[in-house]
Design an enzyme around this catalytic site. Structure first.
Site, short mmCIF file in Angstrom:
data_model
loop_
_atom_site.label_atom_id
_atom_site.label_comp_id
_atom_site.label_asym_id
_atom_site.label_seq_id
_atom_site.Cartn_x
_atom_site.Cartn_y
_atom_site.Cartn_z
N ASN A 69 -29.56 7.07 -12.93
CA ASN A 69 -28.56 6.02 -13.04
C ASN A 69 -27.17 6.61 -13.20
OD1 ASN A 69 -27.05 5.13 -15.75
ND2 ASN A 69 -28.93 6.24 -16.33
N GLY A 72 -22.18 3.98 -15.56
CA GLY A 72 -20.78 4.24 -15.89
C GLY A 72 -20.24 3.46 -17.06
N ASN A 99 -23.98 1.99 -29.89
CA ASN A 99 -23.68 3.22 -29.18
C ASN A 99 -22.24 3.15 -28.70
OD1 ASN A 99 -23.42 4.65 -26.39
ND2 ASN A 99 -25.29 5.55 -27.22
N CYS A 130 -19.64 11.87 -22.55
CA CYS A 130 -18.55 11.29 -21.77
C CYS A 130 -17.51 12.36 -21.43
CB CYS A 130 -17.88 10.18 -22.56
SG CYS A 130 -19.02 8.88 -23.01
N LYS A 165 -25.48 11.55 -30.28
CA LYS A 165 -26.43 11.70 -29.17
C LYS A 165 -26.04 12.90 -28.32
CE LYS A 165 -28.75 8.86 -25.67
NZ LYS A 165 -28.84 7.48 -25.11
#
Length: 301
Positions: A69, A72, A99, A130, A165
């Site tokens: 995936n 975005g 999150n 990110c 994460k």
């Protein structure tokens, strides 16, 4: 019956099974399909400070053993979440975790500050995969100093349980784990998706709009299990394991590798009730082996 509650920092979960971000919406979407009071928690859809449209379609591709995936981080931003989503999920009968993502430490911190005031949200999960716009697009999570800078900024604005994460797209994930632990992370969750791609041989082009995406599902489980084991030995804070979990047996492997809790992601798309089934399956396995408490098997390998 075995005791299956666990603690992540100050966050107490009724059982160690949590729905992973991006696969369970805001929980509301699954309320008619899953008994939410039978799972430990829900990590809601990724949220950023400002609204994001996400990437162009196509942005999801099925693979032989999972999916790719490149959604975005499509979302309407933190203000929309606080004003519109939060009132709807505040009373859901499980622990709600948000999150959050950003393009700078300041973005993350501003987002976290908003959530800090929401009484029914006891924890956040920082997605540090990110791109850091200040460093030319390098993901925060692939560099220990960059990862630490995000956690430090957020910790200054956020007083509740802070989960970070981690990306698996690094040489040594334990270096990143120790860096975020040193800046005040209460736990780490891993792994995020592995970078992959797929090609349409008839059209002679990538199958995802931006070429690459995150691989999740059964294919990543052995890698995830290895990284959870390594990280659990390297840090003193709890580890939340994820990556290809699709059954109670899978979850138990992660617990034995050192995870205090697990998150289930891609499997939710196959069986919306897999989280509750996994929680019950862990309990049944413990009872069948005369084990009184789930904590007795955490890290037992």
């Amino acid at each position: 019956m075995a005791e299956i509650s666990v603690k992540i920092g100050e966050l107490k979960l009724r059982n160690p099974v949590v729905a992973a971000s991006g696969t369970f919406g805001y929980g509301l979407e699954y309320a008619d399909l899953v008994p939410l009071d039978e799972i430990g928690g829900i990590v809601v859809k990724g949220t950023t400070f400002s609204p994001r449209e996400g990437n162009a379609y196509p942005r999801m591709v099925e693979t032989a053993q999972g999916m790719l995936n490149c959604v975005g981080l499509q979302n309407r931003g933190i203000e929309y979440f606080c004003k519109t989503i939060y009132p709807k999920i505040a009373s859901l009968p499980t622990k709600m975790i948000v999150n959050i993502s950003g393009s700078s430490p300041e973005d993350y911190a501003a987002c976290a500050a908003h959530i800090n005031s929401l009484a029914a949200i006891p924890a956040i999960e920082l997605n540090i995969s990110c791109p850091n716009v200040k460093d030319g697009g390098m993901a925060f999570g692939v560099n220990a100093a960059a990862a630490a800078s995000v956690v430090k900024a957020v910790r200054a604005k956020y007083s509740k349980t802070l989960i970070v994460k981690l990306t698996p797209n690094v040489t040594d994930i334990t270096v990143i784990a120790r860096a975020v632990e040193a800046e005040g992370a209460d736990a780490v969750s891993l792994i995020n998706t592995l970078l992959g791609t797929a090609i349409d041989i008839e059209r002679r082009c990538f199958r995802l709009s931006i070429g690459t995406g995150g691989l999740s599902g059964p294919a990543v489980k052995p890698v995830a299990l290895r990284m959870v084991y390594q990280t659990a030995k390297a840090v003193k804070i709890p580890v939340i394991g994820m990556g290809g979990i699709a059954s109670a047996a899978d979850a138990i492997e992660f617990l034995m590798a050192g995870a205090t809790a697990v998150e289930i992601g891609t499997a939710n798309f196959i069986d919306p009730a897999i989280t509750a089934k996994t929680a019950q399956g862990i309990s049944d396995w413990l009872d069948s082996h005369n084990i009184a408490c789930v904590r007795d098997i955490i890290g037992c390998v």
